[in-house]
Design a protein around this motif. Structure first.
Motif, PDB file in Angstrom:
ATOM      1  N   MET B 431       0.779  -1.153  -0.052  1.00 16.87           N
ATOM      2  CA  MET B 431       0.176  -0.098  -0.225  1.00 16.87           C
ATOM      3  C   MET B 431       0.828   1.129   0.033  1.00 16.87           C
ATOM      4  O   MET B 431       0.444   2.268  -0.370  1.00 16.87           O
ATOM      5  N   ARG B 432       2.128   1.195   0.594  1.00 14.97           N
ATOM      6  CA  ARG B 432       2.983   2.402   0.338  1.00 14.97           C
ATOM      7  C   ARG B 432       3.284   2.673  -0.888  1.00 14.97           C
ATOM      8  O   ARG B 432       3.204   3.991  -1.287  1.00 14.97           O
ATOM      9  N   VAL B 433       3.288   1.776  -1.771  1.00 11.36           N
ATOM     10  CA  VAL B 433       3.605   2.269  -3.355  1.00 11.36           C
ATOM     11  C   VAL B 433       2.065   2.293  -3.961  1.00 11.36           C
ATOM     12  O   VAL B 433       2.017   3.548  -4.626  1.00 11.36           O
ATOM     13  N   LEU B 434       0.987   1.444  -3.812  1.00 11.14           N
ATOM     14  CA  LEU B 434      -0.135   1.700  -4.354  1.00 11.14           C
ATOM     15  C   LEU B 434      -1.001   2.943  -3.996  1.00 11.14           C
ATOM     16  O   LEU B 434      -1.577   3.359  -4.902  1.00 11.14           O
ATOM     17  N   SER B 435      -0.568   3.587  -2.818  1.00 13.96           N
ATOM     18  CA  SER B 435      -1.457   4.605  -2.326  1.00 13.96           C
ATOM     19  C   SER B 435      -1.279   5.855  -3.314  1.00 13.96           C
ATOM     20  O   SER B 435      -1.952   6.747  -3.761  1.00 13.96           O
ATOM     21  N   HIS B 436      -0.081   5.777  -4.094  1.00 12.82           N
ATOM     22  CA  HIS B 436       0.407   6.889  -4.925  1.00 12.82           C
ATOM     23  C   HIS B 436      -0.314   6.935  -6.103  1.00 12.82           C
ATOM     24  O   HIS B 436      -0.594   7.713  -7.146  1.00 12.82           O
ATOM     25  N   ALA B 437      -1.101   5.788  -6.417  1.00 10.15           N
ATOM     26  CA  ALA B 437      -1.866   5.703  -7.565  1.00 10.15           C
ATOM     27  C   ALA B 437      -3.101   6.719  -7.428  1.00 10.15           C
ATOM     28  O   ALA B 437      -3.936   6.568  -8.538  1.00 10.15           O
ATOM     29  N   PHE B 438      -3.648   7.342  -6.072  1.00  7.39           N
ATOM     30  CA  PHE B 438      -4.704   7.693  -5.923  1.00  7.39           C
ATOM     31  C   PHE B 438      -4.455   9.171  -5.704  1.00  7.39           C
ATOM     32  O   PHE B 438      -5.500   9.908  -5.394  1.00  7.39           O
ATOM     33  N   THR B 439      -3.425   9.472  -5.438  1.00  6.33           N
ATOM     34  CA  THR B 439      -3.242  10.793  -4.920  1.00  6.33           C
ATOM     35  C   THR B 439      -3.167  11.915  -6.260  1.00  6.33           C
ATOM     36  O   THR B 439      -3.144  11.480  -7.345  1.00  6.33           O
ATOM     37  N   ASN B 440      -3.726  13.129  -5.977  1.00 10.36           N
ATOM     38  CA  ASN B 440      -3.753  14.215  -6.688  1.00 10.36           C
ATOM     39  C   ASN B 440      -2.479  14.691  -7.331  1.00 10.36           C
ATOM     40  O   ASN B 440      -1.753  14.778  -6.370  1.00 10.36           O
ATOM     41  N   VAL B 441      -2.183  15.081  -8.410  1.00 11.66           N
ATOM     42  CA  VAL B 441      -0.934  15.792  -8.507  1.00 11.66           C
ATOM     43  C   VAL B 441      -1.237  17.397  -9.217  1.00 11.66           C
ATOM     44  O   VAL B 441      -2.026  17.508 -10.032  1.00 11.66           O
ATOM     45  N   SER B 442      -0.440  18.156  -8.749  1.00  8.43           N
ATOM     46  CA  SER B 442      -0.633  19.479  -9.093  1.00  8.43           C
ATOM     47  C   SER B 442      -0.222  19.820 -10.624  1.00  8.43           C
ATOM     48  O   SER B 442      -0.905  20.248 -11.436  1.00  8.43           O
ATOM     49  N   GLU B 443       1.067  19.503 -10.972  1.00  8.35           N
ATOM     50  CA  GLU B 443       1.520  19.566 -12.304  1.00  8.35           C
ATOM     51  C   GLU B 443       1.379  18.230 -13.162  1.00  8.35           C
ATOM     52  O   GLU B 443       2.214  17.512 -12.367  1.00  8.35           O
ATOM     53  N   PRO B 444       0.839  18.063 -14.106  1.00 11.77           N
ATOM     54  CA  PRO B 444       0.737  16.728 -14.898  1.00 11.77           C
ATOM     55  C   PRO B 444       2.392  16.761 -15.458  1.00 11.77           C
ATOM     56  O   PRO B 444       2.954  17.606 -15.971  1.00 11.77           O
ATOM     57  N   ARG B 445       2.812  15.311 -15.183  1.00  7.90           N
ATOM     58  CA  ARG B 445       4.006  15.065 -15.781  1.00  7.90           C
ATOM     59  C   ARG B 445       3.994  14.789 -17.256  1.00  7.90           C
ATOM     60  O   ARG B 445       3.076  14.333 -17.819  1.00  7.90           O
ATOM     61  N   ARG B 446       5.123  14.705 -17.820  1.00  3.71           N
ATOM     62  CA  ARG B 446       5.382  14.381 -19.194  1.00  3.71           C
ATOM     63  C   ARG B 446       6.276  13.143 -19.169  1.00  3.71           C
ATOM     64  O   ARG B 446       7.612  13.242 -19.355  1.00  3.71           O
ATOM     65  N   PRO B 447       5.680  11.884 -19.110  1.00  5.08           N
ATOM     66  CA  PRO B 447       6.502  10.722 -18.970  1.00  5.08           C
ATOM     67  C   PRO B 447       7.117  10.383 -20.276  1.00  5.08           C
ATOM     68  O   PRO B 447       6.574  10.815 -21.381  1.00  5.08           O
ATOM     69  N   HIS B 448       8.106   9.511 -20.587  1.00  5.20           N
ATOM     70  CA  HIS B 448       8.389   8.826 -21.536  1.00  5.20           C
ATOM     71  C   HIS B 448       7.666   7.862 -21.957  1.00  5.20           C
ATOM     72  O   HIS B 448       7.020   7.206 -21.085  1.00  5.20           O
ATOM     73  N   PRO B 449       6.979   7.757 -22.981  1.00  2.00           N
ATOM     74  CA  PRO B 449       6.107   6.883 -23.670  1.00  2.00           C
ATOM     75  C   PRO B 449       6.551   5.499 -23.378  1.00  2.00           C
ATOM     76  O   PRO B 449       7.822   5.263 -23.359  1.00  2.00           O
ATOM     77  N   ILE B 450       5.773   4.386 -23.039  1.00  2.00           N
ATOM     78  CA  ILE B 450       6.157   3.237 -22.797  1.00  2.00           C
ATOM     79  C   ILE B 450       5.330   2.232 -23.987  1.00  2.00           C
ATOM     80  O   ILE B 450       4.067   2.515 -24.019  1.00  2.00           O
ATOM     81  N   PRO B 451       6.177   1.402 -24.590  1.00  2.00           N
ATOM     82  CA  PRO B 451       5.543   0.437 -25.494  1.00  2.00           C
ATOM     83  C   PRO B 451       4.318  -0.342 -24.925  1.00  2.00           C
ATOM     84  O   PRO B 451       4.634  -0.897 -23.795  1.00  2.00           O
ATOM     85  N   PRO B 452       3.039  -0.232 -25.605  1.00  2.00           N
ATOM     86  CA  PRO B 452       2.264  -1.284 -24.718  1.00  2.00           C
ATOM     87  C   PRO B 452       2.592  -2.404 -24.390  1.00  2.00           C
ATOM     88  O   PRO B 452       2.445  -2.911 -23.062  1.00  2.00           O
ATOM     89  N   VAL B 453       3.551  -3.277 -25.297  1.00  2.00           N
ATOM     90  CA  VAL B 453       3.564  -4.800 -24.834  1.00  2.00           C
ATOM     91  C   VAL B 453       4.250  -4.746 -23.417  1.00  2.00           C
ATOM     92  O   VAL B 453       4.096  -5.543 -22.710  1.00  2.00           O
ATOM     93  N   MET B 454       4.995  -3.858 -23.119  1.00  2.00           N
ATOM     94  CA  MET B 454       5.665  -3.718 -21.610  1.00  2.00           C
ATOM     95  C   MET B 454       4.881  -3.793 -20.514  1.00  2.00           C
ATOM     96  O   MET B 454       4.898  -4.295 -19.657  1.00  2.00           O
ATOM     97  N   GLU B 455       3.846  -3.003 -20.894  1.00  2.00           N
ATOM     98  CA  GLU B 455       2.669  -2.761 -19.795  1.00  2.00           C
ATOM     99  C   GLU B 455       1.929  -4.205 -19.937  1.00  2.00           C
ATOM    100  O   GLU B 455       1.372  -4.690 -18.812  1.00  2.00           O
ATOM    101  N   TRP B 456       1.554  -4.539 -21.022  1.00  2.00           N
ATOM    102  CA  TRP B 456       0.339  -5.698 -21.024  1.00  2.00           C
ATOM    103  C   TRP B 456       1.221  -7.296 -20.414  1.00  2.00           C
ATOM    104  O   TRP B 456       0.569  -8.075 -19.846  1.00  2.00           O
TER     105      TRP B 456
END
Lengths: 498, 492
Positions: B431-456
């Motif tokens: 939960m230490r990690v997962l709770s960050h999935a639900f917090t609000n962020v003030s400025e949206p990030r510009r992450p590097h795109p991730i190829p879908p196969v890595m996520e799936w």
């Protein structure tokens, strides 16, 4: 397993699949998401109606497959589960409608409705579980799927509320796991059965069964918010209104109450539980919870907090009914499963409407709100009067049966508790109603939104009106064959038998 | 003996692919893909043979046991081969974009060395699970160790090299201990064949010393508390697919040999005291690993310490399976747990790799918002977490359930307490990690795109980890075949 058992699967899948599909919808697909939501909720309602019809005509429903070695994953529908499944699918439909209106234009709606559907799947699964392990599966699924709903807003306060919620429920789940494994060790695979499955062990394993009962009540009591395990409930109030409504009316606390019903009636059997002497302590815990919750509710100015402590108190009516021996008390407890559900959901819908339309969050801000929002306030009033136990509303039926049961069983002190609680209910609800109807409104509301010709968005208005109508119907037509009460009498006749 | 081309394929397939990948470095990913297909097919075929015809044996070169080398597949071996095939296939799909995504020449270079080493590791694992004598187990263990160390060093950073060096020393000295033990056993029993050892072994000082040496070496390789010190840096600093392979498979190779030694070759030496010592170390691992995971600042280190903790559960199998009543329950529980952990941990490390790629760091406190841009990875992490915590209906739950049932049946309630506390601690660090999935962020990030196969790929494995629980009676059935007699035999 029989072919009819597939109906049970359909009931689960109607919300599970909806949820999974919604997770993958883009945030902007507002219309598609809404239709999917309503389609899933509507389909579930139809399937549950078919189930009701089938059960009424004596059709049996089971569905099982191998899960753990020697233990099945088993779904089934008995009178008890139908009561709960009908309640949850009915209220889900209206809550979905409400939530669509409530969350319009807010972020992360796909995530919200995805978990929302999972949450209802879990609740339905709890109702339809035919054995303890299946119950445990859905019980934990409920824990997981409600967490994202509680923290939905993502504010530090929401995160804190969510954390407290998880600490309580996961600890409770762990205790429940221990109890379930232990009981399996003693009794083999435990299928729910009217009048219990542990008859053979009562004489030989008395002490162990008593400890086990305590563990079960600790594990499940967290969700049912029995004092002192209730700490998470007021904190979880940070959730959006539709979540609070569902959490308080059908999902979490009701799953706890239903779990206690299952353990007492269909695992232990009420007669065996009485022989083991475990019911009086449970009744005392329930009574303490009733008085404690009502008392604290008096001191809450925040409307949702007041309702939350009221829930703490009201859910224990169910537990109290179960813990007092005798059919009348049992009827009072079980019927409150439905009655508390429709009444509390109406109250939370009302609170949500006040917050969303006028920005009102506190009781002290509610002066004259009845003139600005007459329909919402009328629904709120009906539910509040029901909670107090004013005849002929739903809550009155509950209290009447509980009182009768307590006196029949010779537990007069319970009648005193009920009377005190009713007084307290009146003390924390009537001032709200007085302010709403009889005091004059302020010049400006804290944060007013206009929704055209209705007092609020039509989706926000429909749901409380429907549920308030149900509060009246469940009370006025209680003795007709088409009331929840008639069904509950059927259950109790089976649990207590001739 | 006509039996089982599938056994031969399981070793020759990845080996040939490794050789080809070494010769044609640019084609490495295709070699791995071919190897994955062959291996998965061979495992399925072998599984069917074992289910229908019982334990399968293959005499290499037509010479049987005392003279030649026997390869043997029972239910346990098939299960391990299956898990290996699953995790390795996922890594095969995940890795090409992982190594390409960095866009620098060095990364491409790393990618080239990755494939032959990975395929080599796969060969070694398959060999290890199919070997039926304790000397060849040494050979496969050594191969496995070298491939693993080289893969850790692949990351090329300073921390990775230090970690790899430490890992190498541990691995080498552990192998030496093991080899010494094998020599003593051979001197005493005049055979190294696993099935024959049980009959010839006479408990005595030599054998105790031999077994102690072998066990010590293997415990170090399996990173059981308190010999786990090398694992977190090595697993956390390796490239993500390598971390996955190490945590999901490599440490379990050593665990597998321990099972074979204590339950099959020398069950007579498995006294209650020995069993309790294993259990106590396991309990120590659960508590120590989980508490450490709670305090890590980096995601990959947290996941690595979680491995330390989860390995502890596997060792609870020893005190629980060694008892007559409910022995098989614990045996299958421990091994189902192993499978679930392999899937879940792979999913987690792959997810961690995605996060590292997208955000450029894996500091837990700065993860707010990253999960909004990687929803599938976040979901995969959550599902994998469900299995690690042991919530139903996951594979982790099924395993824990069986272990809990066994402990209660045998009255060893102290393990019950450890397991339940372990679950709560796991929930806390997840939960230490997962709770960050639900917090609000003030400025949206510009992450590097991730190829879908890595996520799936990560999501698929997480789903498997959870789904394994629903199908837990299948592996249990498989494990019956050729289960050690020391468990009180199959059918308990």
């Amino acid at each position: 397993m029989n072919i009819h058992g597939l109906l049970l699967l359909g009931i689960l899948l109607s919300s599970l699949l909806t949820g999974v599909i919604i997770f993958f919808l883009r945030e902007q697909s507002h219309r598609l998401r809404t239709w999917l939501n309503l389609l899933g909720a509507g389909l579930k309602l139809i399937l549950v109606a078919a189930l009701l019809w089938g059960i009424y005509h004596g059709q049996g429903y089971t569905l099982a497959f191998d899960f753990l070695p020697g233990i099945q994953f088993a779904l089934g529908a008995d009178a008890n589960s139908v009561l709960f499944v009908a309640l949850s699918s009915f209220l889900w439909f209206w809550t979905t409608l409400y939530a669509v209106g409530y969350l319009e234009d807010s972020p992360h709606r796909s995530r919200f409705f995805g978990f929302f559907s999972l949450c209802v799947t879990a609740t339905t699964g709890i109702a339809l579980s035919a054995n303890l392990v299946t119950f445990l599966v859905f019980y934990e699924l409920l824990t997981i799927s409600t967490y994202p709903l509680v923290v939905h807003r993502g504010t530090p306060e929401a995160m804190r509320g969510g954390k407290i919620y998880l600490v309580y429920t996961l600890a409770g789940g762990t205790v429940l796991l221990l109890a379930v494994v232990w009981l399996h060790h003693l009794a083999g695979p435990v299928m729910f059965k009217e009048r219990g499955v542990i008859q053979a062990l009562v004489a030989t394993h008395r002490g162990e069964l008593q400890i086990l009962f305590l563990l079960f009540m600790l594990g499940i009591g967290v969700k049912a918010a029995i004092v002192p395990l209730h700490g998470w409930l007021p904190k979880a109030m940070v959730a959006p209104a539709p979540v609070s409504s569902l959490l308080h009316a059908v999902a979490v606390v009701k799953a706890g109450a239903f779990g206690i019903v299952r353990i007492v009636y269909d695992v232990y059997g009420v007669e065996n539980a009485a022989k083991l002497g475990v019911l009086p302590p449970l009744a005392i815990a329930a009574a303490v919870t009733i008085v404690y919750g009502s008392t604290l509710a008096l001191f809450q100015d925040e409307l949702k907090k007041r309702l939350a402590f009221s829930t703490v108190s009201q859910v224990s009516y169910i537990v109290l009914g179960v813990a007092i021996l005798g059919p009348a008390a049992a009827i009072g407890g079980l019927i409150h499963l439905v009655h508390q559900g429709v009444m509390k959901i109406t109250l939370f819908f009302g609170a949500g409407n006040y917050a969303e339309t006028l920005g009102i969050h506190r009781v002290s801000e509610m002066n004259g709100v009845g003139r600005r929002m007459p329909l919402t306030t009328a629904a709120f009033t009906v539910a509040a009067l029901g909670m107090i136990g004013v005849p002929p509303l739903a809550g009155y039926i509950t209290k009447w049966y509980l009182k009768k049961g307590a006196i029949t069983a010779g537990d007069e002190w319970v009648a005193v508790v009920l009377a005190v609680s009713s007084l307290l209910n009146a003390a924390y609800f009537l001032p709200i109603l007085y302010r709403a109807w009889f005091l004059s409104p302020p010049k400006t509301w804290p944060q007013e939104h206009s929704f055209g010709k209705w007092e609020t968005h039509w989706m926000l208005l429909t749901a409380p009106l429907v549920t308030a109508a149900l509060v009246i119907w469940a009370g006025v037509f209680a003795e007709s064959p088409y009331s929840p009460l008639a069904w509950v009498k059927l259950i109790v006749a089976r649990e207590y038998g001739p | 003996m006509i039996s089982s081309w599938s056994i031969a394929l399981l070793i020759l397939g990845p080996l040939a692919a490794a050789a080809l990948a070494f010769t044609f470095p640019k084609q490495g990913r295709w070699m791995a893909l071919a190897s994955a297909m062959v291996t998965v097919g061979a495992v399925v075929a072998l599984g069917r043979e074992v289910l229908v015809g019982g334990v399968q044996t293959h005499h290499v070169g037509g010479w049987s046991a005392p003279l030649g080398i026997d390869l043997r597949a029972d239910g346990l071996a098939v299960l391990m081969l299956g898990i290996t095939a699953l995790v390795s296939s996922a890594v095969t799909l995940y890795s090409p974009p992982y190594f390409l995504a960095e866009h620098d020449a060095e990364a491409l270079h790393r990618g080239r060395y990755f494939w032959p080493l990975f395929l080599f590791l796969w060969t070694a694992l398959n060999g290890l699970f199919l070997t039926a004598d304790i000397f060849n187990l040494y050979v496969t263990l050594e191969l496995l160790g070298f491939a693993a160390v080289a893969l850790v060093a692949l990351a090329g950073k300073r921390e990775a090299l230090t970690a790899a060096m430490r890992y190498l020393f541990v691995s080498l000295s552990a192998s030496l201990f093991y080899l010494l033990g094998v020599a003593l056993v051979y001197g005493q029993c005049a055979t190294v064949d696993l099935p024959s050892l049980a009959a010839k072994a006479q408990p005595g000082p030599t054998l105790w010393v031999a077994l102690a040496l072998m066990t010590g070496g293997l415990l170090a390789k399996a990173a059981l508390f308190p010999l786990h010190f090398w694992l977190p840096p090595a697993h956390a600093n390796a490239p993500a697919p390598v971390s996955a392979l190490l945590s999901a498979l490599v440490v379990k190779g050593a665990f597998y040999i321990l099972l074979r030694l204590w339950f099959e070759a020398f069950p007579a030496l498995m006294t209650p005291a020995v069993a309790q010592v294993f259990g106590a170390l396991g309990a120590g691992a659960i508590l120590w690993g989980s508490v450490n995971a709670l305090f890590q600042k980096r995601l990959k280190l947290l996941v690595a310490y979680s491995t330390v903790a989860q390995l502890g559960y596997l060792f609870l199998l020893f005190p629980l399976a060694a008892a007559r009543e409910g022995g098989f329950l614990a045996w299958s529980g421990g091994l189902i747990f192993l499978g679930a952990h392999a899937c879940a941990k792979t999913a987690m490390f792959l997810t961690a790799g995605n996060i590292l790629h997208a955000a450029g760091h894996d500091r837990i406190k700065d993860l707010d918002g990253i999960t909004h841009v990687l929803p599938i990875s976040a979901f995969a992490f959550g599902l994998a977490g469900v299995s690690l915590v042991g919530l139903p209906p996951s594979g982790g739950f099924a395993g824990k359930w069986l272990l809990l049932s066994a402990s209660l049946a045998q009255g060893q309630w102290w393990w019950v307490a450890v397991m339940l506390v372990g679950s709560l601690l796991a929930a806390a660090y997840i939960m230490r990690v997962l709770s960050h999935a639900f917090t609000n962020v003030s400025e949206p990030r510009r992450p590097h795109p991730i190829p879908p196969v890595m996520e799936w790929t990560a999501l698929a494995l997480a789903v498997l980890a959870v789904g394994l629980g629903l199908a837990a009676s299948w592996p249990a059935e498989l494990l019956h075949i050729g289960a050690p007699a020391a468990l009180g035999g199959p059918g308990l």
